[in-house]
Design a protein around this motif. Structure first.
Motif, PDB file in Angstrom:
ATOM      1  N   ARG A 173     -12.498 -16.079   0.852  1.00 17.01           N
ATOM      2  CA  ARG A 173     -12.161 -14.819   0.197  1.00 17.01           C
ATOM      3  C   ARG A 173     -13.012 -13.668   0.712  1.00 17.01           C
ATOM      4  N   ARG A 174     -13.230 -13.662   2.005  1.00 21.58           N
ATOM      5  CA  ARG A 174     -13.892 -12.505   2.595  1.00 21.58           C
ATOM      6  C   ARG A 174     -12.880 -11.817   3.490  1.00 21.58           C
ATOM      7  N   LEU A 175     -13.347 -10.854   4.257  1.00 18.31           N
ATOM      8  CA  LEU A 175     -12.422 -10.139   5.136  1.00 18.31           C
ATOM      9  C   LEU A 175     -12.613 -10.495   6.596  1.00 18.31           C
ATOM     10  N   THR A 207      -9.056 -24.543  -0.240  1.00 14.66           N
ATOM     11  CA  THR A 207      -9.317 -23.514   0.763  1.00 14.66           C
ATOM     12  C   THR A 207      -8.025 -22.864   1.226  1.00 14.66           C
ATOM     13  N   LEU A 208      -6.966 -23.663   1.330  1.00 15.13           N
ATOM     14  CA  LEU A 208      -5.694 -23.075   1.770  1.00 15.13           C
ATOM     15  C   LEU A 208      -5.190 -22.078   0.733  1.00 15.13           C
ATOM     16  N   PHE A 228     -18.780   2.044   2.230  1.00 17.95           N
ATOM     17  CA  PHE A 228     -17.629   2.803   1.758  1.00 17.95           C
ATOM     18  C   PHE A 228     -17.390   2.632   0.266  1.00 17.95           C
ATOM     19  N   ASN A 255      -4.338 -16.512  -1.027  1.00 19.63           N
ATOM     20  CA  ASN A 255      -4.689 -15.453  -1.971  1.00 19.63           C
ATOM     21  C   ASN A 255      -5.241 -14.240  -1.257  1.00 19.63           C
ATOM     22  N   SER A 256      -6.174 -14.481  -0.347  1.00 18.88           N
ATOM     23  CA  SER A 256      -6.827 -13.317   0.253  1.00 18.88           C
ATOM     24  C   SER A 256      -5.938 -12.692   1.322  1.00 18.88           C
ATOM     25  N   LEU A 257      -5.027 -13.493   1.894  1.00 18.05           N
ATOM     26  CA  LEU A 257      -4.165 -12.920   2.932  1.00 18.05           C
ATOM     27  C   LEU A 257      -3.034 -12.108   2.319  1.00 18.05           C
ATOM     28  N   GLU A 280      -6.972 -20.378  -1.340  1.00 18.05           N
ATOM     29  CA  GLU A 280      -7.773 -19.161  -1.294  1.00 18.05           C
ATOM     30  C   GLU A 280      -7.374 -18.300  -0.111  1.00 18.05           C
ATOM     31  N   MET A 281      -7.038 -18.971   1.008  1.00 17.26           N
ATOM     32  CA  MET A 281      -6.631 -18.202   2.182  1.00 17.26           C
ATOM     33  C   MET A 281      -5.360 -17.423   1.883  1.00 17.26           C
ATOM     34  N   GLN A 308     -16.881  -3.453   0.745  1.00 16.61           N
ATOM     35  CA  GLN A 308     -17.180  -2.860   2.047  1.00 16.61           C
ATOM     36  C   GLN A 308     -18.244  -1.818   1.842  1.00 16.61           C
ATOM     37  N   ALA A 343     -13.993 -25.142   6.724  1.00 15.16           N
ATOM     38  CA  ALA A 343     -14.129 -24.318   5.530  1.00 15.16           C
ATOM     39  C   ALA A 343     -14.181 -25.166   4.273  1.00 15.16           C
ATOM     40  N   SER A 344     -13.616 -26.385   4.338  1.00 16.21           N
ATOM     41  CA  SER A 344     -13.445 -27.135   3.099  1.00 16.21           C
ATOM     42  C   SER A 344     -14.517 -28.178   2.850  1.00 16.21           C
ATOM     43  N   TRP A 345     -14.946 -28.863   3.897  1.00 14.64           N
ATOM     44  CA  TRP A 345     -15.729 -30.066   3.649  1.00 14.64           C
ATOM     45  C   TRP A 345     -17.193 -29.847   3.978  1.00 14.64           C
ATOM     46  N   PHE A 372     -11.117 -15.710   5.386  1.00 15.65           N
ATOM     47  CA  PHE A 372     -10.034 -15.703   4.402  1.00 15.65           C
ATOM     48  C   PHE A 372     -10.178 -16.868   3.445  1.00 15.65           C
ATOM     49  N   MET A 373     -10.583 -18.022   3.988  1.00 17.98           N
ATOM     50  CA  MET A 373     -10.694 -19.183   3.115  1.00 17.98           C
ATOM     51  C   MET A 373     -11.832 -19.025   2.126  1.00 17.98           C
ATOM     52  N   LEU A 430      -9.136 -29.410   0.785  1.00 16.57           N
ATOM     53  CA  LEU A 430      -8.312 -28.676   1.756  1.00 16.57           C
ATOM     54  C   LEU A 430      -7.339 -27.751   1.038  1.00 16.57           C
ATOM     55  N   LYS A 460      -6.675 -10.678  -2.650  1.00 17.18           N
ATOM     56  CA  LYS A 460      -7.818 -11.048  -3.478  1.00 17.18           C
ATOM     57  C   LYS A 460      -8.992 -11.344  -2.564  1.00 17.18           C
ATOM     58  N   SER A 461      -9.800 -10.357  -2.394  1.00 15.27           N
ATOM     59  CA  SER A 461     -10.944 -10.563  -1.521  1.00 15.27           C
ATOM     60  C   SER A 461     -12.195 -10.153  -2.267  1.00 15.27           C
ATOM     61  N   HIS A 462     -13.258 -10.892  -2.019  1.00 12.32           N
ATOM     62  CA  HIS A 462     -14.491 -10.578  -2.725  1.00 12.32           C
ATOM     63  C   HIS A 462     -15.351  -9.576  -1.991  1.00 12.32           C
ATOM     64  N   THR A 463     -14.935  -9.192  -0.792  1.00  7.83           N
ATOM     65  CA  THR A 463     -15.794  -8.343   0.005  1.00  7.83           C
ATOM     66  C   THR A 463     -15.891  -6.943  -0.589  1.00  7.83           C
ATOM     67  N   TRP A 496      -9.980 -25.332   9.269  1.00  5.95           N
ATOM     68  CA  TRP A 496      -9.668 -25.588   7.872  1.00  5.95           C
ATOM     69  C   TRP A 496     -10.662 -26.585   7.297  1.00  5.95           C
TER      70      TRP A 496
END
Ligand code: SF4
Ligand code: SF4
Lengths: 187, 207, 335
Positions: free
Chosen positions: C45-47, B51-52, B71, B57-59, B54-55, B68, C300-302, C42-43, B48, B63-66, C297
């Motif tokens: 690391r995408r948009l 993932t939090l 573009f 980070n990307s928010l 990473e959220m 686009q 995304a995690s488990w 987001f979890m 948990l 830091k996003s891997h996408t 959450w």
């Protein structure tokens, strides 16, 4: 007025749904109708003010018993029609009709005699669930406990019947691997 | 990305993280122990937390891997074999192709077709040169065989077009004359290797 | 909140409430898909969706248009009637369950004296009713799977039956312990019980965890999303569904998630009582939102678990724990 309408809606739909259950040739229709009929019956309970019983009807009959029926039905092709074999339709009709008549008589007799009395009338200010509980744990304590014991016995018996090879895992057992290898080798 | 990175395909020398998986429990007691271990190990909560993190980070840190895609595009390897390019000579601006026909011969799907003639200087000139990209399998043989490094693979991989003639004529493949200064030497198939000079050996003149 | 102080509840108020629940929860359920996609993105690391409207907010509308205009395919050998009503059952039971749940605080409609109660129908066995309705909700996936004459559908509905039946036991047993403490089945009483600021989680942490786990199973969320797990059974009971029928299953699932969130917050997390200086209605929305977020959450995690592990967890771990919890609660109450 509302209750009047609601009662007839529930009563008529219950009857129709159960008729479908009996008459339908399709397992899926019969099952769905039976479950829906159970829901309608719980509606009748709610109308009577017996909310607890209504909810129990929902949970036990709709949620559990019918779902188990459905589970058993998954072993058949539920979308096909079933051809029933009647050896002696007249006899079935007669016996069934007689039973129905008997039930009607049994339940209408006290109404006609006009002497229905609640042995345990609802105590004022006591909720539904509490009332059921009081009766269950005073007057009907022994039958209640006996029923509980019987269910326990049935449960243990079921576990023993079903659970003979419960811990045998095909994926983990070496011998099963070998068996499969042998089969592959044969082919 | 540099060519060296792309060339490093040595599987197994990278730093892989190895899981030391326990064996599956066999008896009831070890099964129970496993459950207790897994219950009271905070592994699930570590998950948990990851993932939090990473959220966050990307928010907040962008830091996003996408990618686009339409573009922005990722760089392709210089060795990538996409639609061909015809290169020009840097000095004169003339096209490199000498019309030798080797590429036409070697093409295994028989999709290069060319016609040549002598021009007024008795020099061979390419009058027709097309590649049928409906048939080309991008094998790279043509680029490899070309003695002049004239036909090479370019980086155009978006092949959707209304007609395949769009990028298969000689003029389309040729580097535009005004962009000659942008023309880059091809590093992929058939190109001279970076250490080509070292590999040159003097011809033995023993006979 | 004292029940006697509240204005009288009229039929008009109840109808307004019902319409409110339908509209708001259906909208939230739709919006939930957007939130889920964004948070999962987001979890990882995408948009997430971001091209339709600002921050992709109108993705919801785009999805709706797509679902509504998609061809409604009914397989040739399916039982057409049952196939058609199965999604309706899922959505309907999810919304009926919300009838007995206090979703928003009560209020009076401006310029009239119609009072809209916080519960559409305050029956005094509220919790049981919600559980019962969620139990009846299993017919949606069950009938859907059986009617579509598709083997993945059948496997999906078999999994529905075992998973819902088993975890109903855990839900019921885990929530029994707080019921014993409060001595009532009504949500309002639960709320009143916790007005002094001590949440029931403090007394019943085990029951809370068990209820959460079972709630995940009953709403078919990861790690218990066996009913429609793509990698194993294509899409389980929704394999043959398309367009808005499929959408109804989705709305039902999200409404159920909200219901579980509401039960968890009212029964265990202090309900809509004021907390410190924060008013109650913000508190309950925050709690529901958090439990919704928690479900995403976790997703995304488990990883998700195997069916045999699911059954094992239910019958060999959770159910005994729940029974022991009840036993201890009973002993403590008696002493
Ligand atoms: S091999 Fe090279 S030089 Fe020869 S024809 Fe082909 S492109 Fe021209
Ligand atoms: S890449 Fe291969 S198939 Fe394509 S034109 Fe060159 S030789 Fe022919």
């Amino acid at each position: 007025m509302y209750e009047f309408i609601a009662f007839y809606v529930f009563a008529i739909s219950t009857t129709i749904l159960f008729l479908i259950t009996v008459m339908s040739k399709n397992v899926l229709y019969a099952m769905t109708a039976l479950a829906a009929g159970m829901v309608m019956i719980s509606g009748l309970f709610f109308l009577l003010g017996a909310e607890f019983l209504g909810v129990v009807q929902l949970i036990v009959y709709v949620g559990a018993v019918m779902a188990l029926y459905a589970f058993a039905m998954m072993f058949f092709d539920a979308t096909k029609n079933i051809k029933e074999k009647h050896q002696n339709p007249t006899l079935v009709f007669l016996l069934g009709g007689l039973m129905a008549l008997l039930f009607v008589l049994m339940f209408s007799a006290p109404i006609i005699g006009d002497n229905i009395q609640a042995i345990y009338p609802m105590i004022e200010g006591v909720g539904n669930a509490q009332a059921v509980g009081m009766v269950l744990f005073t007057k009907y304590l022994v039958p209640f406990e006996v029923a509980a014991l019987m269910l326990l016995v049935a449960m243990i018996a079921g576990i023993i019947l079903a659970g003979k090879k419960m811990d045998y895992s095909l994926t983990e057992s070496e011998s099963a691997d070998e068996e499969m290898n042998i089969k592959k080798g044969d082919a | 990305m540099s060519l060296e990175q792309f060339k490093n395909r040595n599987v197994g020398t990278q730093n892989y993280v190895k899981l030391d998986l326990d064996h599956a429990p066999t008896d009831a007691w070890s099964q129970f122990k496993q459950v207790v271990k897994r219950t009271f190990q905070p592994e699930l909560f570590v998950g948990l937390g990851v993932t939090l993190r990473e959220m966050m980070n990307s928010l907040f840190r962008g830091k996003s891997h996408t990618t686009q895609y339409p573009f922005e595009k990722l760089p392709v390897s210089p060795r990538y074999r996409a639609i061909h390019d015809m290169l020009r000579l840097m000095e004169s601006g003339n096209y490199r192709c000498i019309g030798c026909g080797l590429c036409e011969k070697i093409c295994i799907s028989d999709c290069i077709s060319m016609e040549t003639k002598y021009d007024e200087n008795q020099r061979k000139e390419v009058s027709e040169y097309t590649i049928n990209f409906g048939r080309c399998i991008f094998c790279g043989y043509c680029a490899e065989v070309c003695p002049e490094l004239a036909i090479v693979h370019g980086g155009r991989y978006e092949n959707a077009s209304e007609q395949r003639a769009s990028f298969s004529l000689f003029e389309d493949l040729l580097t535009p004359i005004d962009q000659l200064n942008l023309q880059q030497e091809y590093a992929g198939f058939g190109a001279i290797s970076p250490n080509a000079d070292e590999n040159i050996k003097s011809t033995p003149l023993a006979y | 909140m004292d029940a006697t102080m509240l204005p009288e509840v009229t039929a008009a108020g109840v109808i307004i409430k019902a319409v409110l629940i339908l509209a708001v929860i259906a909208a939230i359920a739709g919006f939930g898909t957007y939130i889920e996609r964004k948070i999962l993105a987001f979890m990882q690391r995408r948009l997430g969706p971001q091209h339709v409207g600002p921050f992709g907010l109108l993705q919801l509308a785009a999805d709706g248009i797509k679902l509504f205009t998609k061809e409604d395919i009914i397989p040739q050998h399916a039982n057409k009637f049952i196939f058609a009503i199965a999604p309706v059952i899922t959505a309907a039971t999810a919304f009926i369950a919300l009838a007995a749940v206090p979703v928003f605080p009560g209020f009076t409609v401006p310029f009239t004296d119609i009072y809209v109660p916080s519960i559409a129908s305050d029956i005094n066995v509220g919790i049981l009713f919600v559980l019962g309705m969620m139990a009846a909700g299993l017919y949606g996936p069950l009938l859907a799977g059986m009617a579509q004459s598709n083997k993945w559908g059948i496997i999906g509905s078999a999994r529905t039956a075992i998973q819902f039946l088993s975890y109903e036991v855990v839900t019921g047993l885990s929530i029994l312990a707080p019921i014993m403490l409060v001595g009532s089945l009504s949500f309002v009483d639960f709320n009143t019980y916790q007005t002094d600021g001590v949440w029931l989680v403090v007394y019943q942490p085990v029951a809370f965890i068990l209820f959460l786990i079972a709630g995940f199973a009953e709403t078919n969320r990861t790690p218990f999303d066996l009913l429609e797990h793509e990698a194993e059974i294509i899409s389980g009971y929704v394999t043959e569904y398309s367009g808005m029928r499929w959408g109804l299953f989705f709305i039902g699932e999200y409404a159920n998630m909200i219901t579980i969130g509401v039960i968890a917050s009212v029964v265990f997390l202090g309900g809509y009582n004021d907390f410190w200086f924060i008013p109650g209605w913000i508190m309950i929305i925050a709690k529901i939102a958090f439990s919704f977020f928690f479900m995403l959450w976790v997703r995304a995690s488990w990883p998700h678990i195997r069916p045999d592990q699911l059954m094992w967890l239910c019958w060999k771990v959770l159910m005994p724990l729940a029974v022991i919890n009840i036993l201890i609660t009973g002993l403590v109450i008696m002493i």
